[in-house]
Design a protein around this motif. Structure first.
Motif, mmCIF file in Angstrom:
data_model
loop_
_atom_site.group_PDB
_atom_site.id
_atom_site.type_symbol
_atom_site.label_atom_id
_atom_site.label_comp_id
_atom_site.label_asym_id
_atom_site.label_seq_id
_atom_site.Cartn_x
_atom_site.Cartn_y
_atom_site.Cartn_z
ATOM 1 N N ARG A 182 -2.999 19.654 15.957
ATOM 2 C CA ARG A 182 -1.567 19.850 15.787
ATOM 3 C C ARG A 182 -0.723 18.713 16.390
ATOM 4 N NH1 ARG A 182 -0.252 26.269 16.840
ATOM 5 N NH2 ARG A 182 -1.545 27.099 15.138
ATOM 6 N N SER A 183 -1.331 17.853 17.190
ATOM 7 C CA SER A 183 -0.550 16.823 17.875
ATOM 8 C C SER A 183 -1.002 15.398 17.614
ATOM 9 C CB SER A 183 -0.576 17.075 19.390
ATOM 10 O OG SER A 183 -1.912 17.023 19.879
ATOM 11 N N GLN A 184 -2.143 15.195 16.956
ATOM 12 C CA GLN A 184 -2.594 13.834 16.697
ATOM 13 C C GLN A 184 -3.465 13.787 15.453
ATOM 14 O OE1 GLN A 184 -4.836 12.660 20.161
ATOM 15 N NE2 GLN A 184 -6.604 13.916 19.635
ATOM 16 N N CYS A 185 -3.575 12.563 14.918
ATOM 17 C CA CYS A 185 -4.367 12.356 13.700
ATOM 18 C C CYS A 185 -4.880 10.937 13.686
ATOM 19 C CB CYS A 185 -3.500 12.635 12.472
ATOM 20 S SG CYS A 185 -4.369 12.336 10.899
ATOM 21 N N GLU A 186 -6.087 10.763 13.246
ATOM 22 C CA GLU A 186 -6.668 9.432 13.114
ATOM 23 C C GLU A 186 -7.064 9.205 11.670
ATOM 24 O OE1 GLU A 186 -10.658 7.014 14.479
ATOM 25 O OE2 GLU A 186 -9.708 8.364 15.944
ATOM 26 N N ILE A 187 -6.510 8.113 11.097
ATOM 27 C CA ILE A 187 -6.831 7.743 9.718
ATOM 28 C C ILE A 187 -7.660 6.473 9.758
ATOM 29 C CG2 ILE A 187 -5.901 7.130 7.458
ATOM 30 C CD1 ILE A 187 -3.353 8.611 8.188
ATOM 31 N N SER A 188 -8.840 6.501 9.224
ATOM 32 C CA SER A 188 -9.754 5.359 9.268
ATOM 33 C C SER A 188 -9.867 4.714 7.892
ATOM 34 C CB SER A 188 -11.129 5.808 9.771
ATOM 35 O OG SER A 188 -11.655 6.816 8.922
ATOM 36 N N ASN A 189 -10.641 3.621 7.880
ATOM 37 C CA ASN A 189 -10.916 2.888 6.637
ATOM 38 C C ASN A 189 -9.651 2.307 6.000
ATOM 39 O OD1 ASN A 189 -13.684 3.546 6.818
ATOM 40 N ND2 ASN A 189 -13.303 5.527 5.847
ATOM 41 N N MET A 240 0.852 -1.181 0.000
ATOM 42 C CA MET A 240 0.000 0.000 0.000
ATOM 43 C C MET A 240 0.892 1.237 0.000
ATOM 44 S SD MET A 240 -2.884 1.122 2.785
ATOM 45 C CE MET A 240 -3.872 -0.308 2.364
ATOM 46 N N GLY A 241 0.605 2.196 -0.842
ATOM 47 C CA GLY A 241 1.414 3.397 -0.949
ATOM 48 C C GLY A 241 1.108 4.388 0.169
ATOM 49 N N ARG A 242 1.785 5.506 0.105
ATOM 50 C CA ARG A 242 1.615 6.531 1.127
ATOM 51 C C ARG A 242 0.327 7.308 0.882
ATOM 52 N NH1 ARG A 242 6.584 10.456 2.005
ATOM 53 N NH2 ARG A 242 7.427 8.468 2.742
ATOM 54 N N ILE A 243 -0.435 7.514 1.964
ATOM 55 C CA ILE A 243 -1.689 8.273 1.893
ATOM 56 C C ILE A 243 -1.560 9.477 2.813
ATOM 57 C CG2 ILE A 243 -4.176 8.247 2.292
ATOM 58 C CD1 ILE A 243 -4.109 5.233 1.842
ATOM 59 N N TRP A 244 -1.589 10.656 2.238
ATOM 60 C CA TRP A 244 -1.506 11.873 3.048
ATOM 61 C C TRP A 244 -2.910 12.331 3.408
ATOM 62 C CZ3 TRP A 244 2.928 13.152 5.110
ATOM 63 C CH2 TRP A 244 4.124 12.809 4.458
ATOM 64 N N GLN A 245 -3.064 12.734 4.656
ATOM 65 C CA GLN A 245 -4.350 13.247 5.125
ATOM 66 C C GLN A 245 -4.077 14.423 6.054
ATOM 67 O OE1 GLN A 245 -7.362 10.446 6.461
ATOM 68 N NE2 GLN A 245 -7.806 11.733 8.240
ATOM 69 N N GLN A 246 -4.838 15.485 5.868
ATOM 70 C CA GLN A 246 -4.627 16.677 6.681
ATOM 71 C C GLN A 246 -5.194 16.470 8.080
ATOM 72 O OE1 GLN A 246 -5.925 20.299 4.853
ATOM 73 N NE2 GLN A 246 -5.486 21.572 6.647
ATOM 74 N N SER A 247 -4.387 16.812 9.075
ATOM 75 C CA SER A 247 -4.792 16.659 10.466
ATOM 76 C C SER A 247 -5.591 17.877 10.914
ATOM 77 C CB SER A 247 -3.554 16.488 11.347
ATOM 78 O OG SER A 247 -3.931 16.507 12.710
#
Length: 262
Positions: free
Chosen positions: A11-18, A1-8
């Motif tokens: 400023r200190s955490q991010c959750e990527i779903s699916n 799987m390649g890199r997937i960028w997602q905007q947070s």
């Protein structure tokens, strides 16, 4: 799987779903920070291993390395009796896990009574455990399980072994012989009681005097008779037979006899 960028949104955490990962997959996380003048810096973490399954023990097996005074039937993986009452040595096949990050634990018990609790042996697939409070004719079990770095625990595998330090038992039945065309058949059927723990191996020698083996040097056999190429002459009518019977636990008993052959 390649890199997937997602905007947070923080400023200190991010959750990527699916996102779906196979068990054992290696994942790398990158964080990109861009200021108002488009200057950028990237920080990376990982690779991180994904765990959501327990190790598989279906194809693994457990075998003992009995600590006996003598080795009988060397290489017999089915040998499940030993005379040593203080410890047990054993090995097992590697468990299957796609993460390849496994630690093993072992335990000793007598039925449901734990003799030695679970203890980690790390990456090794062999162990030696003390077996205190065990006695003659006791049967005990060894359990082995694997734990991956995600904390998932495999089903345990187990095997049993019997403790027995007694040597083969003499019955009082004598050995016999039969002469046939220059050969002497020596038989010791029923001289030793059959063992419930496995076959016995016999070391047999025959001599013209007590303690010698000039007629037949020591040989090993699982049969209860041997054929010796010998016939009496005017000077020699007596043969001396020495038999050592080794039980499956490596202990032995000795039987000596002699025949006046006519």
């Amino acid at each position: 799987m390649g890199r997937i960028w997602q905007q947070s949104i923080d400023r200190s955490q991010c959750e990527i779903s699916n996102l779906t990962f196979d068990h054992g997959a290696k994942v790398e996380v990158s964080v990109k920070c861009i200021n108002k003048v488009q200057l950028m810096e990237v920080k990376k973490a990982g690779p991180l291993t994904i765990y959501h399954e327990a190790p598989n023990s279906d194809l693994s097996s457990l075998s003992f390395n009995p600590d006996n005074r003598y080795t009988v039937l060397e290489g017999n993986a089915n040998l499940k009796v030993q005379s040593n009452l203080t410890h047990v040595d054993f090995t097992w096949g590697l468990f299957d896990d796609l993460s390849e990050d496994l630690n093993y634990e072992t335990r000793v018990r007598k039925d449901d009574n734990v003799i030695a609790p679970w203890e980690s042996v790390g990456l090794r697939n062999s162990a030696s455990r003390k077996i205190n409070h065990m006695g003659r004719a006791d049967t005990f079990f060894v359990d082995v399980r694997a734990i991956n770095n995600g904390g998932f625990q495999s089903p345990s595998i187990n095997a049993s072994i019997i403790l027995e330090y007694k040597p083969p038992i003499l019955t009082g039945v004598p050995a016999g012989y039969l002469l046939d065309n220059g050969s002497c058949f020596i038989k010791w059927t029923n001289v030793f009681s059959p063992s419930v723990y496995g076959p016995m191996v016999y070391q047999v020698s025959v001599g013209s005097r007590n303690g010698t083996s000039d007629i037949q040097s020591p040989i090993y056999t699982m049969a209860q008779e041997i054929n010796v190429e010998w016939s009496p002459d005017q000077s020699q009518h007596e043969v001396f037979v020495n038999i050592l019977a080794f039980g499956s636990n490596g202990e032995f008993s000795r039987y000596n006899t002699h025949f006046f052959v006519r």
